[in-house]
Design a protein around this motif. Structure first.
Motif, PDB file in Angstrom:
ATOM      1  N   THR A  39       0.672  -1.386   0.126  1.00 13.38           N
ATOM      2  CA  THR A  39       0.035  -0.049  -0.006  1.00 13.38           C
ATOM      3  C   THR A  39       0.805   1.348   0.089  1.00 13.38           C
ATOM      4  O   THR A  39       0.239   2.404  -0.210  1.00 13.38           O
ATOM      5  CB  THR A  39      -0.950   0.171   1.209  1.00 13.38           C
ATOM      6  N   GLU A  40       2.215   1.150   0.438  1.00 14.26           N
ATOM      7  CA  GLU A  40       3.118   2.418   0.512  1.00 14.26           C
ATOM      8  C   GLU A  40       3.723   2.457  -0.854  1.00 14.26           C
ATOM      9  O   GLU A  40       4.414   3.657  -1.061  1.00 14.26           O
ATOM     10  CB  GLU A  40       4.063   2.020   1.723  1.00 14.26           C
ATOM     11  N   ASN A  46      -2.723   2.875  -9.085  1.00 17.78           N
ATOM     12  CA  ASN A  46      -2.774   2.810 -10.552  1.00 17.78           C
ATOM     13  C   ASN A  46      -3.955   1.962 -10.939  1.00 17.78           C
ATOM     14  O   ASN A  46      -4.681   1.976 -12.013  1.00 17.78           O
ATOM     15  CB  ASN A  46      -1.533   2.681 -11.127  1.00 17.78           C
ATOM     16  N   ASP A  47      -4.208   0.924  -9.999  1.00 18.54           N
ATOM     17  CA  ASP A  47      -5.357  -0.122 -10.398  1.00 18.54           C
ATOM     18  C   ASP A  47      -6.154   0.004  -9.299  1.00 18.54           C
ATOM     19  O   ASP A  47      -6.145  -0.707  -8.241  1.00 18.54           O
ATOM     20  CB  ASP A  47      -4.720  -1.335 -10.722  1.00 18.54           C
ATOM     21  N   PRO A  48      -7.376   1.046  -9.216  1.00 20.41           N
ATOM     22  CA  PRO A  48      -8.128   1.211  -8.215  1.00 20.41           C
ATOM     23  C   PRO A  48      -9.125   0.018  -7.812  1.00 20.41           C
ATOM     24  O   PRO A  48      -8.926   0.053  -6.314  1.00 20.41           O
ATOM     25  CB  PRO A  48      -9.035   2.275  -8.667  1.00 20.41           C
TER      26      PRO A  48
END
Length: 374
Positions: A39-40, A46-48
């Motif tokens: 997550t960091e 970029n891929d929601p």
């Protein structure tokens, strides 16, 4: 240390052992570290769609790991305090530590149940539909009381509530409502609330002050994401548009933007009036329909046909899961678990945890008297 306190500590430690085993403790901590690192990453969003899936897994795992660590630390600290208090003859320290351990035991029991919510969509947000039964204003007022109860329960748990559809009663209350509850394990906790709820009271709408019995039904189903493929054919749908109802004011729609969709093969009806845009309301209603159809499949696979059957029967005698009696005495009783409370006003203000915990314990087979201290 007193025998009763030793028993409390042993019970908490037993729950901790079960939780660590269920989580596969070492693997869970490594997985959480990996998800945090993921997550960091600058490219994470970029891929929601994938990001949301990862965040859901990360949040659920983090909540479970954090709770286990907190329970472990709480037990160690309070056992140490008891030893210190006994050595110094300070009964106040001992008493406070014992009270803290008793609270930790209750937390451990709740955590055990919540962690063992292992259904496919227990961690998801959920829709809650409320429908008034026969009886006009009296039942419609009861439906609005249930709506407030669940909204207050969600707020107590720091969950968010969005109104998807609301049909006001003619004089008071509501004919029906659908809310979206967003939060950790929202569906896992709420799913046991599906069924018919019965109210007995002196009606405020009866000039003769007679006692009335009212019924309203509650139906809970999970929000599902696009990774779950549910086929819906346009030919199976009946779509109606209507004007949104509400309390008035500048935000009430003046066009037929609200949407009602009937799934003809199953008879499932969903409605949305949340947005001013008919297109957006239709999209939300289709998501709700998809969720309902998926929940139906879950019920079949889990062989839990009782809730499904209840949704197809009359909202009345013989199908209720819980009774709320305000007169001639005060009592709320769950007819499935036997859990009772003599404070209906507290329950109706959203303090439902004792009832939900008992129902969940029964469903997941946890052998613990969850509500004995409730």
């Amino acid at each position: 240390m007193r025998a009763e306190t030793e028993k409390t500590v042993a019970e908490i430690e037993q729950v901790l052992t079960l939780l660590r085993r269920h989580l596969d403790w070492d693997t869970a901590q490594l997985r959480l570290d990996a998800l945090n690192a993921q997550t960091e990453s600058p490219e994470f969003w970029n891929d929601p769609e994938n990001a949301r899936t990862v965040m859901r897994e990360r949040d659920n795992l983090d909540a479970a790991v954090t709770m286990v660590r907190a329970l472990d630390t709480g037990v160690s600290d309070n056992v140490e305090l008891i030893g210190l208090g006994e050595a110094e003859g300070d009964e106040e320290i001992v008493r406070e530590a014992e009270e803290a351990l008793a609270e930790l035991r209750q937390t451990a029991r709740r955590t055990q149940i919540e962690t063992l919510l292992s259904g496919e969509v227990d961690g998801n947000d959920c829709y809650v539909e409320i429908h008034s039964g026969a009886g006009g204003t009296e039942s419609q007022d009861w439906a609005s009381m249930l709506l407030r109860m669940y909204t207050r329960w969600a707020e107590r748990r720091k969950m968010k509530v969005e109104t998807i559809e609301l049909h006001d009663g003619e004089e008071a209350g509501i004919k029906s409502a659908t809310i979206l509850v967003k939060g950790h394990n929202a569906y896992g906790w709420m799913k046991t609330e599906s069924g018919v709820h019965r109210l007995v009271r002196i009606s405020p709408y009866d000039s003769a002050a007679r006692r009335h019995t009212s019924f309203s039904s509650v139906w809970v189903y999970p929000v599902v994401d696009d990774s779950i493929d549910i086929e819906i054919r346009e030919s199976d749908l009946k779509v109606d548009t209507y004007r949104s109802s509400g309390a008035g004011g500048q935000h009430v729609n003046t066009t037929d933007s609200a949407i009602r969709i009937t799934h003809l093969p199953t008879g499932i009806i969903v409605a949305c009036q949340q947005e001013r845009s008919q297109h957006k309301n239709r999209a939300t209603a289709m998501n709700m329909l998809k969720a309902r159809l998926y929940e139906m499949e879950l019920q079949k696979r889990e062989e839990a046909a009782n809730a499904q059957a209840a949704s197809k029967t009359d909202i009345g005698w013989g199908h209720q899961i819980r009774s709320y009696v305000l007169q001639p005495y005060q009592m709320v009783k769950d007819l499935r678990t036997g859990v009772e409370s003599g404070q209906p006003s507290v329950i109706l203000d959203g303090d439902l945890d004792e009832f939900m915990e008992a129902a969940l314990a029964q469903r997941v087979g946890v052998a613990t008297d969850v509500s004995e201290d409730g």
